[in-house]
Design an enzyme around this catalytic site. Structure first.
Site, PDB file in Angstrom:
ATOM      1  N   LYS A  22      34.893  39.731  37.199  1.00 12.14           N
ATOM      2  CA  LYS A  22      35.080  38.701  38.239  1.00 12.14           C
ATOM      3  C   LYS A  22      34.040  38.887  39.340  1.00 12.14           C
ATOM      4  O   LYS A  22      33.395  37.936  39.766  1.00 12.14           O
ATOM      5  CB  LYS A  22      36.470  38.812  38.843  1.00 12.14           C
ATOM      6  CG  LYS A  22      36.637  38.100  40.188  1.00 12.14           C
ATOM      7  CD  LYS A  22      38.020  38.213  40.760  1.00 12.14           C
ATOM      8  CE  LYS A  22      38.265  39.425  41.595  1.00 12.14           C
ATOM      9  NZ  LYS A  22      37.803  39.383  42.972  1.00 12.14           N
ATOM     10  N   ASN A  23      33.861  40.147  39.763  1.00  9.51           N
ATOM     11  CA  ASN A  23      33.016  40.386  40.939  1.00  9.51           C
ATOM     12  C   ASN A  23      31.529  40.326  40.630  1.00  9.51           C
ATOM     13  O   ASN A  23      30.716  40.317  41.541  1.00  9.51           O
ATOM     14  CB  ASN A  23      33.393  41.706  41.601  1.00  9.51           C
ATOM     15  CG  ASN A  23      34.781  41.602  42.238  1.00  9.51           C
ATOM     16  OD1 ASN A  23      35.343  40.508  42.348  1.00  9.51           O
ATOM     17  ND2 ASN A  23      35.329  42.725  42.621  1.00  9.51           N
ATOM     18  N   CYS A 115      41.862  38.495  55.112  1.00  5.46           N
ATOM     19  CA  CYS A 115      42.927  38.416  54.112  1.00  5.46           C
ATOM     20  C   CYS A 115      43.829  39.613  54.375  1.00  5.46           C
ATOM     21  O   CYS A 115      43.635  40.383  55.308  1.00  5.46           O
ATOM     22  CB  CYS A 115      42.340  38.442  52.703  1.00  5.46           C
ATOM     23  SG  CYS A 115      41.623  40.014  52.290  1.00  5.46           S
ATOM     24  N   ARG A 120      37.807  41.375  57.037  1.00  5.63           N
ATOM     25  CA  ARG A 120      36.741  40.832  56.172  1.00  5.63           C
ATOM     26  C   ARG A 120      35.662  40.085  56.971  1.00  5.63           C
ATOM     27  O   ARG A 120      35.405  38.921  56.749  1.00  5.63           O
ATOM     28  CB  ARG A 120      37.333  39.930  55.083  1.00  5.63           C
ATOM     29  CG  ARG A 120      38.510  40.459  54.313  1.00  5.63           C
ATOM     30  CD  ARG A 120      38.247  41.735  53.529  1.00  5.63           C
ATOM     31  NE  ARG A 120      37.355  41.578  52.411  1.00  5.63           N
ATOM     32  CZ  ARG A 120      37.726  41.201  51.190  1.00  5.63           C
ATOM     33  NH1 ARG A 120      38.971  40.891  50.967  1.00  5.63           N
ATOM     34  NH2 ARG A 120      36.844  41.107  50.203  1.00  5.63           N
ATOM     35  N   ASP A 306      39.005  49.161  44.727  1.00  4.47           N
ATOM     36  CA  ASP A 306      39.753  48.193  43.905  1.00  4.47           C
ATOM     37  C   ASP A 306      40.617  48.873  42.849  1.00  4.47           C
ATOM     38  O   ASP A 306      41.345  48.186  42.129  1.00  4.47           O
ATOM     39  CB  ASP A 306      38.792  47.214  43.214  1.00  4.47           C
ATOM     40  CG  ASP A 306      38.110  46.315  44.222  1.00  4.47           C
ATOM     41  OD1 ASP A 306      37.131  45.650  43.848  1.00  4.47           O
ATOM     42  OD2 ASP A 306      38.545  46.303  45.382  1.00  4.47           O
ATOM     43  N   ARG A 398      44.287  35.662  40.064  1.00  6.28           N
ATOM     44  CA  ARG A 398      42.967  35.484  40.668  1.00  6.28           C
ATOM     45  C   ARG A 398      41.945  36.383  39.986  1.00  6.28           C
ATOM     46  O   ARG A 398      40.768  36.039  39.890  1.00  6.28           O
ATOM     47  CB  ARG A 398      43.019  35.841  42.165  1.00  6.28           C
ATOM     48  CG  ARG A 398      43.701  34.816  43.051  1.00  6.28           C
ATOM     49  CD  ARG A 398      43.427  35.137  44.488  1.00  6.28           C
ATOM     50  NE  ARG A 398      42.042  35.534  44.623  1.00  6.28           N
ATOM     51  CZ  ARG A 398      41.606  36.492  45.466  1.00  6.28           C
ATOM     52  NH1 ARG A 398      42.455  37.094  46.254  1.00  6.28           N
ATOM     53  NH2 ARG A 398      40.331  36.812  45.542  1.00  6.28           N
TER      54      ARG A 398
HETATM   55  C1  EPZ Z   1      33.604  42.933  47.297  1.00  3.47           C
HETATM   56  O1  EPZ Z   1      34.111  42.314  48.463  1.00  3.47           O
HETATM   57  C2  EPZ Z   1      34.647  42.709  46.222  1.00  3.47           C
HETATM   58  N1  EPZ Z   1      34.852  41.267  46.017  1.00  3.47           N
HETATM   59  C3  EPZ Z   1      35.976  43.357  46.619  1.00  3.47           C
HETATM   60  O2  EPZ Z   1      36.864  43.210  45.514  1.00  3.47           O
HETATM   61  C4  EPZ Z   1      35.720  44.847  46.827  1.00  3.47           C
HETATM   62  O3  EPZ Z   1      36.934  45.457  47.244  1.00  3.47           O
HETATM   63  C5  EPZ Z   1      34.650  45.033  47.917  1.00  3.47           C
HETATM   64  O4  EPZ Z   1      33.445  44.340  47.508  1.00  3.47           O
HETATM   65  C6  EPZ Z   1      34.315  46.499  48.152  1.00  3.47           C
HETATM   66  O5  EPZ Z   1      33.910  47.075  46.961  1.00  3.47           O
HETATM   67  C7  EPZ Z   1      33.923  40.560  45.331  1.00  3.47           C
HETATM   68  O6  EPZ Z   1      32.922  41.093  44.899  1.00  3.47           O
HETATM   69  C8  EPZ Z   1      34.223  39.106  45.132  1.00  3.47           C
HETATM   70  P1  EPZ Z   1      32.282  44.310  51.319  1.00  3.47           P
HETATM   71  P2  EPZ Z   1      33.145  42.141  49.762  1.00  3.47           P
HETATM   72  O7  EPZ Z   1      31.473  43.331  52.063  1.00  3.47           O
HETATM   73  O8  EPZ Z   1      31.740  42.072  49.334  1.00  3.47           O
HETATM   74  C9  EPZ Z   1      32.980  45.520  55.800  1.00  3.47           C
HETATM   75  C10 EPZ Z   1      38.859  42.653  44.438  1.00  3.47           C
HETATM   76  O9  EPZ Z   1      39.990  43.175  44.485  1.00  3.47           O
HETATM   77  N2  EPZ Z   1      32.069  44.421  56.117  1.00  3.47           N
HETATM   78  O10 EPZ Z   1      31.601  45.266  50.399  1.00  3.47           O
HETATM   79  O11 EPZ Z   1      33.711  41.069  50.603  1.00  3.47           O
HETATM   80  C11 EPZ Z   1      34.292  45.021  55.215  1.00  3.47           C
HETATM   81  O12 EPZ Z   1      35.194  44.668  56.253  1.00  3.47           O
HETATM   82  C12 EPZ Z   1      38.074  42.443  45.715  1.00  3.47           C
HETATM   83  O13 EPZ Z   1      38.275  42.290  43.387  1.00  3.47           O
HETATM   84  C13 EPZ Z   1      31.637  44.258  57.427  1.00  3.47           C
HETATM   85  O14 EPZ Z   1      31.999  45.014  58.313  1.00  3.47           O
HETATM   86  O15 EPZ Z   1      33.403  43.542  50.484  1.00  3.47           O
HETATM   87  C14 EPZ Z   1      34.773  46.212  54.422  1.00  3.47           C
HETATM   88  O16 EPZ Z   1      35.411  47.123  55.297  1.00  3.47           O
HETATM   89  C15 EPZ Z   1      38.865  42.864  46.948  1.00  3.47           C
HETATM   90  N3  EPZ Z   1      30.791  43.223  57.709  1.00  3.47           N
HETATM   91  C16 EPZ Z   1      33.468  46.842  53.915  1.00  3.47           C
HETATM   92  O17 EPZ Z   1      32.426  46.321  54.749  1.00  3.47           O
HETATM   93  C17 EPZ Z   1      30.343  42.361  56.746  1.00  3.47           C
HETATM   94  O18 EPZ Z   1      29.546  41.447  57.067  1.00  3.47           O
HETATM   95  C18 EPZ Z   1      33.128  46.517  52.467  1.00  3.47           C
HETATM   96  O19 EPZ Z   1      33.208  45.101  52.351  1.00  3.47           O
HETATM   97  C19 EPZ Z   1      30.789  42.539  55.422  1.00  3.47           C
HETATM   98  C20 EPZ Z   1      31.649  43.588  55.126  1.00  3.47           C
END
Ligand code: EPZ
Length: 420
Positions: A22-23, A115, A120, A306, A398
Site C-alpha cells: 500500500k505504502n 489522524c 501528522r 507500522d 484501508r
Molecule cells: C508513512 O506515513 C506511512 N504511510 C505510514 O504508514 C508510516 O507509519 C509512516 O510513513 C512512518 O513510517 C504511507 O506511506 C501512506 P512520516 P507518513 O512523514 O509519510 C513527522 C500505515 O499504517 N512529520 O514518515 O505520513 C510525523 O508527525 C501508515 O500504513 C513531521 O513532523 O509519515 C511523524 O512523527 C500509518 N513533519 C514522523 O515525522 C512532516 O512534514 C514520520 O512521519 C511530516 C512528518
C-alpha cells in the site's frame, strides 16, 4: 458498518500470498501525474486507500482502469485542484502535491489534517516545496502552492521524529522536473521510497541514492510513461508472521521480501519466533517458547512503527515483561485499551507501553481505531478463548487486501458481518 467475528484458538496453517505494498503504491500512483503518457502499474493492492487514490487521479482529469491488481493511468490533461472532500479523507493523498507542482507549477489541495495516531503535520513537505521555488499559502483548510520556476536545491528534510516518508516522496517527485540538481539530506530510506525512485527512473528521471539518507535528483525536461510492478507489502508480511506465531501455527508467506524485514525478523527471533527463507517464500512459526523482548520503533531500517501494534498482541501472549517504545508517532497506543478488554495487562508510561504478558485472553467485543491497531486486535482475537467481535473494520480494509479471506484460508474461524 462491518465487523469481524473471530472464534479463537485455531493455529494458522498453510500458504498466504502477500499483496503489493500500500505504502509503495500510493506515491507511485501519484507519480503517474508527472507524465502525459500512459503508465501501467502492476500488483496494486485492491484496498479502500488505493481505490481512493484512483478516484483522486480521476478527479484531477486522469483516466484510470483498475482490474486484477493492474492499474492503467493516463494523465493526459490534468488540473491542479483536487476535490476537497476526497483529499481530506485520506492523508496519503498529500503526495499528489509534488507531482502537480512539477507538472503544472501549481497545486491546491486540502490540508490532510491529523489522524488518531498523531498530528501528522506537513511542515517538511512544505519546506521542500519552498526550497524548490514554490510559494505556499495556507487558507481555508487548503494548501495553495504555485511556482513560476522550479530550481533544484540542497534540502535537509529531517524532522522532530527523523525523516519523513511521504515528504521524501513528494520532494523527490517534484525535483524530477526542476532545473538543476536537488540533494535531499536526511531522506527516508524505506523500501517504498526506493520503489518509487525505481518507477520514476523508469519514466526517465535521474535519481540516485534512494534507500540511503542522501538522494540526488538531476532534473529533466519531461518524463515518459512506464510500466512497474509494486514491491510486496512488508507490513502485511510482518502481520501474517506475527499471526502465525500468536496462534502457534506454521505459515508460508509467498512473495514476501526477507530483505525488507531484517529488523522484524531479528526481533521475532529474540521473541522465540523463527522466519526461514524457503526459496522465494518465508516460513514463519514459533521456534520454542515465546520470550519477552523490548522494542523501540525507528525510521527504516529500524523496527517499523507500522508493526508495533501487532507485536504488542504477541507480547500480550508471552509470559514476562516486554516494553514497547513508540518513537515515530505521538499517540499510537490506541490498541492498548482494546487489548485490555481481552484480558491484557499493559501500562502506558509516556512513549512506552509495559506489557505484562502470559495471562490467557478471553474474547470480547472490541473497537478498531486505526489500521494497524485493527490488525493487532484480529491477531489477539485469534489467540483468545471464545469469540471476539472487532467493530469498525473499515480501518482494516484501508490497508489489508481481503485479510479475513486470507486468514480463513489459513484455518482461522473468522466471519465478516454487518455490525449489529
Ligand atoms: C508513512 O506515513 C506511512 N504511510 C505510514 O504508514 C508510516 O507509519 C509512516 O510513513 C512512518 O513510517 C504511507 O506511506 C501512506 P512520516 P507518513 O512523514 O509519510 C513527522 C500505515 O499504517 N512529520 O514518515 O505520513 C510525523 O508527525 C501508515 O500504513 C513531521 O513532523 O509519515 C511523524 O512523527 C500509518 N513533519 C514522523 O515525522 C512532516 O512534514 C514520520 O512521519 C511530516 C512528518
Amino acid at each position: 458498518m462491518e465487523s469481524l467475528i473471530i472464534k479463537g484458538g485455531v493455529p494458522l496453517h498453510g500458504e498466504v500470498t502477500i499483496s503489493g505494498s500500500k505504502n509503495a503504491a500510493l506515491p507511485i500512483l501519484a507519480a503517474t501525474l508527472l507524465t502525459d503518457e500512459p503508465c501501467v502499474i502492476r500488483r496494486v493492492p485492491n484496498l479502500s486507500d488505493t481505490r481512493f487514490m484512483v478516484k483522486i487521479l480521476q478527479s484531477l482529469g486522469a483516466t484510470a482502469q483498475f482490474e486484477d491488481g493492474t492499474l492503467t493511468v493516463h494523465a493526459k490533461k490534468i488540473r491542479g485542484y483536487a476535490d476537497y472532500e476526497l483529499v481530506r479523507q485520506m492523508r496519503g493523498s498529500i503526495c499528489i502535491a509534488g507531482p502537480l507542482l512539477a507538472r503544472l507549477r501549481k497545486a491546491r489541495i486540502s490540508l490532510p489534517g491529523g489522524c488518531i495516531i498523531g498530528a501528522r503535520p506537513i511542515n517538511l513537505h512544505l519546506k521542500g516545496f519552498e526550497a524548490l521555488g514554490a510559494k505556499i499559502k495556507i487558507e481555508g483548510g487548503y494548501v495553495d502552492a504555485t511556482a513560476k520556476r522550479l530550481a533544484g536545491a540542497p534540502i535537509f528534510l529531517g524532522g522532530r521524529a527523523g525523516p519523513t516518508v511521504l515528504g521524501t516522496a513528494n520532494v523527490m517527485m517534484m525535483a524530477t522536473l526542476a532545473d538543476g540538481v536537488t540533494v535531499i539530506e536526511s531522506a527516508a530510506c524505506e523500501p517504498e521510497v526506493m520503489d518509487l525512485a525505481n518507477f520514476l527512473n523508469a519514466m526517465g528521471a535521474k535519481i540516485s541514492g534512494a534507500g540511503s539518507p542522501t538522494i540526488t535528483i538531476v532534473g529533466v525536461e519531461k518524463l515518459h510513461g512506464a510500466e512497474h510492478e509494486v514491491i510486496p507489502d512488508r507490513i502485511e508480511a510482518a502481520t501474517f508472521i506475527i499471526a502465525a506465531a500468536a496462534t502457534n501455527g506454521e505459515v508460508t508467506l509467498k512473495g514476501a521480501r526477507e530483505d525488507h524485514l531484517h529488523a522484524v525478523i531479528d526481533k521475532l527471533k529474540e521473541a522465540g519466533v523463527s522466519v526461514e527463507r524457503r526459496g522465494s517464500n518465508l516460513l514463519a512459526r514459533r521456534s520454542g517458547k515465546l520470550k519477552p523482548a523490548d522494542i523501540t520503533t525507528l525510521p527504516y531500517s529500524g523496527f517499523p512503527t507500522d508493526v508495533q501494534a501487532q507485536m504488542m498482541s504477541l507480547f500480550v501472549l508471552t509470559p514476562g515483561i516486554s516494553i514497547i517504545t513508540e518513537r515515530i508517532f505521538e499517540s499510537r497506543f490506541m490498541h492498548v485499551s482494546e487489548l485490555a478488554r481481552l484480558g491484557a495487562d499493559i501500562e502506558i508510561e509516556g512513549p512506552s507501553a509495559i506489557v505484562k504478558g502470559g495471562r490467557p485472553l478471553s474474547g470480547a467485543p472490541v473497537m478498531a481505531s486505526d489500521l494497524r491497531a485493527s490488525a493487532a486486535l484480529v491477531i489477539a482475537g485469534m489467540a483468545a478463548k471464545g469469540a471476539t467481535q472487532v467493530n469498525r473494520i473499515y480501518h482494516l480494509d484501508r490497508g489489508y487486501e481481503n485479510i479475513d479471506g486470507k486468514l480463513r484460508q489459513l484455518g482461522a474461524r473468522i466471519q465478516r458481518v454487518e455490525e449489529k
